[in-house]
Design a protein around this motif. Structure first.
Motif, PDB file in Angstrom:
ATOM      1  N   SER A 154      43.222  33.092  33.425  1.00  0.00           N
ATOM      2  CA  SER A 154      42.091  33.979  33.158  1.00  0.00           C
ATOM      3  C   SER A 154      42.199  34.650  31.788  1.00  0.00           C
ATOM      4  N   ASP A 155      43.407  34.708  31.213  1.00  0.00           N
ATOM      5  CA  ASP A 155      43.522  35.210  29.844  1.00  0.00           C
ATOM      6  C   ASP A 155      42.769  34.293  28.880  1.00  0.00           C
ATOM      7  N   MET A 182      39.055  34.839  29.379  1.00  0.00           N
ATOM      8  CA  MET A 182      38.582  36.073  28.753  1.00  0.00           C
ATOM      9  C   MET A 182      38.473  35.920  27.238  1.00  0.00           C
ATOM     10  N   GLN A 230      38.388  40.519  35.075  1.00  0.00           N
ATOM     11  CA  GLN A 230      39.293  39.385  34.914  1.00  0.00           C
ATOM     12  C   GLN A 230      39.797  38.896  36.269  1.00  0.00           C
TER      13      GLN A 230
END
Length: 483
Positions: A56-57, A60, A429
């Motif tokens: 998810s980093d 994002m 997130q």
């Protein structure tokens, strides 16, 4: 709920033990592993190929680039093309040969409203039937004309811009009265709080002067000062194009003749003034992660990752894509998983809706609900709804569904939907991660194996009782009815 399945063969156990260390670009991963659950962990071994690699980093970062560095990505604009170039570059880094598909889009009106109160433009909606302006547009004093009745217009409105409150009678009558009074343009401000202006429908009539609307807050701001001037410009934008970006993952592993096709889609354009972090940088970011993760994995089916342009002006990109498919491709088409607004942090949007055009629990729904059970996730709701790119695939006879976050009781979307406030601070997130794990597991499970009795779009899953799953939408929950 998950069920533990005993591993029967020692060879399967050995394959299972080495399953998870799969670096990017490592090539084809062995698919000899038994479909089984590790002790104490949710989901199958195959699910964990997705759940343990979905990052998810990274997602994002994609959202940040699209929503913050590029910003509003209106169909046909340089910003939309810049977004397509970004998506193409990311896919090429993952090892794909990427193609783009250009198509024409309809002419549109583009408007700008500048006032003496601020250097910033005011967000406007252009009336359907509004006149355009020449060159620099129209300028003048902002003259308040009440609700826009004939007697509400002061003499000094002639040659200036009439500011009219919404309500009591139609937009067209207000515009017609302003024209009769000699106004050079009309600004209608909302009579209720809202994050975006209303769209003034002139009821099929054509105005001879420009007609736009602003929010109640902006209207009250214009009323708060004397001697406010404004410049209003509306121009026709013609001969524009948009584009789809396409990456294809061929089946890997054992040879597959005439493989079925799974379409994983998201649109990357947004509406005017909106950075589109949720709608739909969120879905775009998750599909980019799917493409990264799944590139190395063996699948029985072909997976096509399609990033559609011009969704916001009528599903134009996805309909163009489907229209270009051959009869053979249509016959081999198995399912479409479409992601749109999957990461909002609105606290009420606790459900992940699976929107199906006809409400039938098709293969996409069944795959998603099976993955949800394996992952002990209870957020899914089956819903009868179009309004996104899955419609184009459904119309071609392909099982299709759209994944989107909504409030479970009323089916409402986030309050900043289609507004300038759809920014990255409105993204969760954790929900991006949850959507990536759940939908990704469903897609990979569906694509990696031949599902007995389910042969492309020829066997829609209609045996289940739709009424047990279907929640019908009351359109009035989201669509205003005020004049």
């Amino acid at each position: 709920m998950t069920k533990k399945i005993t591993l029967v063969f020692l060879g399967a156990l050995m394959a299972f033990s080495g399953l998870f260390a799969v670096p990017q670009g490592a090539g084809v991963v062995s698919d000899s592993t038994a479909y089984a659950e590790a002790p104490g962990k949710s989901g199958s071994a195959f699910d964990r190929r997705i759940t343990e690699r979905f990052d998810s980093d990274r997602a994002m970062n994609h959202i940040s680039h699209l929503a913050e560095e590029i910003g509003p990505r209106v169909a046909g604009t340089d910003e939309e093309r810049e977004s397509a170039d970004y998506i193409q570059g990311e896919l090429e880094q993952y090892g794909y040969e990427v193609s783009t598909q250009e198509f024409d889009i309809a002419d549109r009106l583009e408007g700008h409203l500048q006032t003496s109160l601020s250097d910033d433009e005011l967000a406007i909606r252009i009336g359907t039937g509004s006149a355009s302006t020449d060159g620099e547009g129209v300028s003048g004093q902002v003259v308040h004309a009440g609700l826009g009745y004939e007697d509400d217009f002061p003499a000094d409105v002639e040659g200036n811009i009439a500011l009219i409150e919404r309500g009591e009678f139609s937009f067209w009558e207000k515009a017609a009265n302003a024209t009769e009074a000699g106004a050079a343009g009309v600004i209608i401000y909302d009579n209720a709080e809202g994050l975006v202006p209303p769209t003034p429908s002139l009821g099929g009539n054509e105005a001879s002067i420009p007609v736009v609307a602003v929010t109640q807050a902006d209207g009250e701001m214009l009323l708060s000062e004397d001697d406010v001037t404004a410049s209003l410009r509306i121009s026709a934008v013609t001969d524009q194009t948009s584009q789809n970006v396409i990456a294809v993952k061929e089946p890997k592993g054992k040879p597959v003749e005439d493989p079925e096709i799974v379409y994983v889609t998201a649109h990357y354009d947004s509406v005017p003034y909106s950075p589109g972090a949720s709608d739909n940088a969120s879905g775009t970011s998750v599909v980019l992660e799917f493409a990264r993760i799944m590139e190395a994995y063996p699948t029985e089916k072909e997976i096509r990752f399609i990033f559609a342009g011009a969704e916001e002006i009528g599903l134009v990109g996805s309909r163009y894509y489907v229209s270009q498919l051959s009869d053979d491709e249509i016959n081999r088409s198995a399912a479409n998983f479409n992601l749109d607004m999957v990461g909002t942090n609105w606290e009420n949007a606790t459900s992940l809706y699976v929107n199906v055009v006809d409400g039938a629990p098709n293969q996409v729904w069944q795959s998603a609900s099976a993955a949800a059970e394996r992952l002990d996730n209870d957020t899914l709701v089956l819903f009868e709804r179009g309004a996104s790119d899955h419609v184009a695939f459904y119309e071609a006879g392909i099982d299709a569904a759209n994944f989107i976050r909504r409030e479970p009781e009323t089916a409402s979307l986030e309050p900043w939907y289609h507004t300038p406030f759809d920014t990255i601070d409105k993204i969760s997130q954790d929900r991006i991660q949850e959507a990536g794990e759940l939908i990704g597991s469903a897609i990979y499970d569906f694509a990696r194996k031949d599902i007995p009795g389910q042969n492309g779009n020829k066997n829609r899953a209609k045996s289940m009782n739709t009424k047990d799953y279907l929640l019908n939408e009351d359109e009035s929950l989201r669509e205003g009815t005020r004049q």
